[in-house]
Scaffold this active site. Structure first.
Site, PDB file in Angstrom:
ATOM      1  N   PRO A  53     -28.576  -8.399  55.758  1.00 27.74           N
ATOM      2  CA  PRO A  53     -28.677  -7.133  56.484  1.00 27.74           C
ATOM      3  C   PRO A  53     -29.622  -7.311  57.674  1.00 27.74           C
ATOM      4  CG  PRO A  53     -30.164  -7.116  54.608  1.00 27.74           C
ATOM      5  CD  PRO A  53     -29.479  -8.468  54.589  1.00 27.74           C
ATOM      6  N   HIS A  59     -29.502  -0.464  51.231  1.00 26.13           N
ATOM      7  CA  HIS A  59     -28.627   0.596  51.750  1.00 26.13           C
ATOM      8  C   HIS A  59     -27.184   0.134  51.627  1.00 26.13           C
ATOM      9  CE1 HIS A  59     -29.559  -2.023  55.186  1.00 26.13           C
ATOM     10  NE2 HIS A  59     -28.310  -1.771  55.566  1.00 26.13           N
ATOM     11  N   HIS A 114     -34.095  -3.075  53.225  1.00 20.20           N
ATOM     12  CA  HIS A 114     -34.339  -1.956  52.298  1.00 20.20           C
ATOM     13  C   HIS A 114     -32.945  -1.582  51.822  1.00 20.20           C
ATOM     14  CE1 HIS A 114     -36.181   1.949  50.920  1.00 20.20           C
ATOM     15  NE2 HIS A 114     -34.880   2.185  50.833  1.00 20.20           N
ATOM     16  N   TYR A 161     -24.793  -8.875  53.814  1.00 19.26           N
ATOM     17  CA  TYR A 161     -25.715  -9.980  53.588  1.00 19.26           C
ATOM     18  C   TYR A 161     -25.486 -10.985  54.709  1.00 19.26           C
ATOM     19  CZ  TYR A 161     -28.864 -13.216  51.447  1.00 19.26           C
ATOM     20  OH  TYR A 161     -29.946 -14.016  51.215  1.00 19.26           O
ATOM     21  N   ASP A 219     -24.365   7.245  59.818  1.00 20.11           N
ATOM     22  CA  ASP A 219     -24.942   6.064  60.438  1.00 20.11           C
ATOM     23  C   ASP A 219     -25.177   6.360  61.923  1.00 20.11           C
ATOM     24  OD1 ASP A 219     -25.002   2.849  59.744  1.00 20.11           O
ATOM     25  OD2 ASP A 219     -24.625   3.248  61.868  1.00 20.11           O
TER      26      ASP A 219
HETATM   27  P1  M7G Z   1     -27.681  -3.445  58.272  1.00 20.20           P
HETATM   28  O1  M7G Z   1     -26.653  -4.072  57.415  1.00 20.20           O
HETATM   29  O2  M7G Z   1     -29.109  -3.599  57.837  1.00 20.20           O
HETATM   30  O3  M7G Z   1     -27.652  -4.001  59.737  1.00 20.20           O
HETATM   31  O4  M7G Z   1     -27.294  -1.915  58.382  1.00 20.20           O
HETATM   32  P2  M7G Z   1     -26.663  -3.913  60.966  1.00 20.20           P
HETATM   33  O5  M7G Z   1     -27.259  -2.900  61.900  1.00 20.20           O
HETATM   34  O6  M7G Z   1     -26.742  -5.285  61.572  1.00 20.20           O
HETATM   35  O7  M7G Z   1     -25.318  -3.559  60.438  1.00 20.20           O
HETATM   36  C1  M7G Z   1     -28.145  -0.937  58.864  1.00 20.20           C
HETATM   37  C2  M7G Z   1     -27.318   0.259  59.240  1.00 20.20           C
HETATM   38  O8  M7G Z   1     -28.193   1.318  59.566  1.00 20.20           O
HETATM   39  C3  M7G Z   1     -26.446   0.002  60.469  1.00 20.20           C
HETATM   40  O9  M7G Z   1     -25.128   0.388  60.226  1.00 20.20           O
HETATM   41  C4  M7G Z   1     -27.140   0.816  61.575  1.00 20.20           C
HETATM   42  O10 M7G Z   1     -26.217   1.327  62.542  1.00 20.20           O
HETATM   43  C5  M7G Z   1     -27.800   1.911  60.794  1.00 20.20           C
HETATM   44  N1  M7G Z   1     -29.011   2.429  61.444  1.00 20.20           N
HETATM   45  C6  M7G Z   1     -29.953   1.706  62.088  1.00 20.20           C
HETATM   46  N2  M7G Z   1     -30.940   2.523  62.523  1.00 20.20           N
HETATM   47  C7  M7G Z   1     -32.125   2.080  63.260  1.00 20.20           C
HETATM   48  C8  M7G Z   1     -30.623   3.801  62.145  1.00 20.20           C
HETATM   49  C9  M7G Z   1     -31.281   5.064  62.316  1.00 20.20           C
HETATM   50  O11 M7G Z   1     -32.346   5.218  62.904  1.00 20.20           O
HETATM   51  N3  M7G Z   1     -30.627   6.131  61.755  1.00 20.20           N
HETATM   52  C10 M7G Z   1     -29.425   6.011  61.113  1.00 20.20           C
HETATM   53  N4  M7G Z   1     -28.860   7.123  60.630  1.00 20.20           N
HETATM   54  N5  M7G Z   1     -28.794   4.831  60.946  1.00 20.20           N
HETATM   55  C11 M7G Z   1     -29.396   3.723  61.452  1.00 20.20           C
END
Ligand code: M7G
Length: 333
Positions: free
Chosen positions: A267, A273, A271, A265, A201
């Protein structure tokens, strides 16, 4: 936003640190030889030298993290600075290679300011640029409210809102298509139906397993969130769960009993993950109001194929989240 107790609750489990320390040593050697990935990083231009701070969005002295809004070449940007944990394998060098300044001595007690060698005193830095208004809101300290969302609320309030307002998932497609972070992939199952990519992450610097944080991103592109899951997705979810755990055991020597595997939930990115974090590390967003254990999700879908279409789900929204206004307008808050 990061949880307040994170640092205090980090476990001092050293499982897997050997491999990570080997990796760190290799990176250091590469650095010294002027090649390798880290060497490339050290040569990269300091794009932050021209960063103009506008405001501090939030910070935490306990977690040693600060979220800053500012301008980078006239574009809105968010910069996150975070002091990283002290690694056990750096202690010998920390003690022998630092300068020590005495602050006070009293009886058997004394305090110092230890000036560590620069490579042991790095700050994990994340840059979002250009940052949208939504990014700025995401990092701004704010009051939250718990929302109750029925299956009908999802259809009439949430779905229309997220279809218009959610963050771009371009970064996800870049990972799936190997246009970015290809060298960071820990494991991939390329199957278009049940396959996924597992990688660190954004929030994890991979220096120690104490705060291990990986995400598994599904190859399927039409599953936005928990609400889209039905029993037909069980093979995908089981595959992510099983192979994700196996890959983490193999790469980081961390058994399944040390992992917290969950979906958010709501997110931020619609998409599918799955978050894999180390048990005992209070990762931001791992609280019960947002995290749904993958094992529970699988069991719920096994007992009711439409479970997530019909159940009332609860989640927190920040005060200035547009979705909160929609719930208020609909008289649901
Ligand atoms: P989420 O539950 O959609 O949202 O998780 P949150 O960020 O509010 O938890 C998305 C996850 O993807 C998070 O843990 C982010 O830190 C991680 N993440 C976000 N981005 C933009 C990236 C990225 O560019 N690369 C990687 N490896 N992780 C990302």
């Amino acid at each position: 936003m990061a949880d307040t107790d994170t640092a205090a609750k980090r476990e001092t489990d050293s499982i897997g640190t050997d491999e990570l320390s080997q990796k760190a040593k290799r990176a250091k050697a590469d650095n010294e030889n002027g090649r390798g990935e880290d060497a490339k990083e050290s040569e990269s231009e300091n794009i932050l030298s021209g960063f103009k701070t506008s405001s501090v969005l939030s910070d935490s002295a306990r977690e040693k993290i600060i979220f800053i809004r500012g301008k980078l070449a006239d574009q809105e940007a968010v910069v996150v600075l975070e002091k990283t944990p002290i690694r056990e394998d750096s202690l010998a060098e920390l003690f022998s290679g630092s300068r020590l300044k005495l602050e006070m001595r009293n009886d058997i007690y004394s305090t110092y300011r230890l000036q560590a060698p620069p490579h042991l005193n790095e700050i994990k830095t994340t840059v979002v640029c250009p940052a949208t208004e939504k990014h700025i809101k995401k990092y701004q300290r704010q009051e939250s409210f718990l929302v109750e969302e029925t299956g009908e609320d999802y259809q009439s309030i949430t779905l229309p809102y997220i279809q218009k307002q959610s963050f771009s998932v371009q970064w996800v497609y870049n990972i799936l298509e190997k246009k970015a972070e290809g060298d960071r992939i820990v494991y991939e199952d390329p199957d278009p139906e049940v396959g996924f990519v597992l990688l660190p992450d954004l929030k994890w610097d991979q220096k120690q397993v104490d705060d291990l944080y990986l995400i598994a991103i599904a190859h399927q592109r039409d599953i936005g969130s928990l609400r889209d899951l039905t029993s037909e997705h069980l093979p995908l979810l089981q595959n992510i769960f099983q192979k994700g755990k196996e890959a983490i055991l193999q790469h980081y020597n961390l058994p399944a009993s040390k992992l917290r595997v969950y979906l958010h939930y709501q997110p931020s990115y619609y998409h599918l993950h799955v978050h894999f974090t180390k048990l005992g590390y209070e990762a931001p967003g791992c609280g019960v109001e947002r995290a749904h254990l993958l094992s529970d999700v699988i069991q719920n879908l096994q007992s009711d194929p439409e479970y997530y279409k019909t159940r009332t789900l609860y989640f927190p929204l920040r005060a200035d989240d547009g979705l909160l206004s929609k719930f208020k307008e609909a008289g649901r808050l």
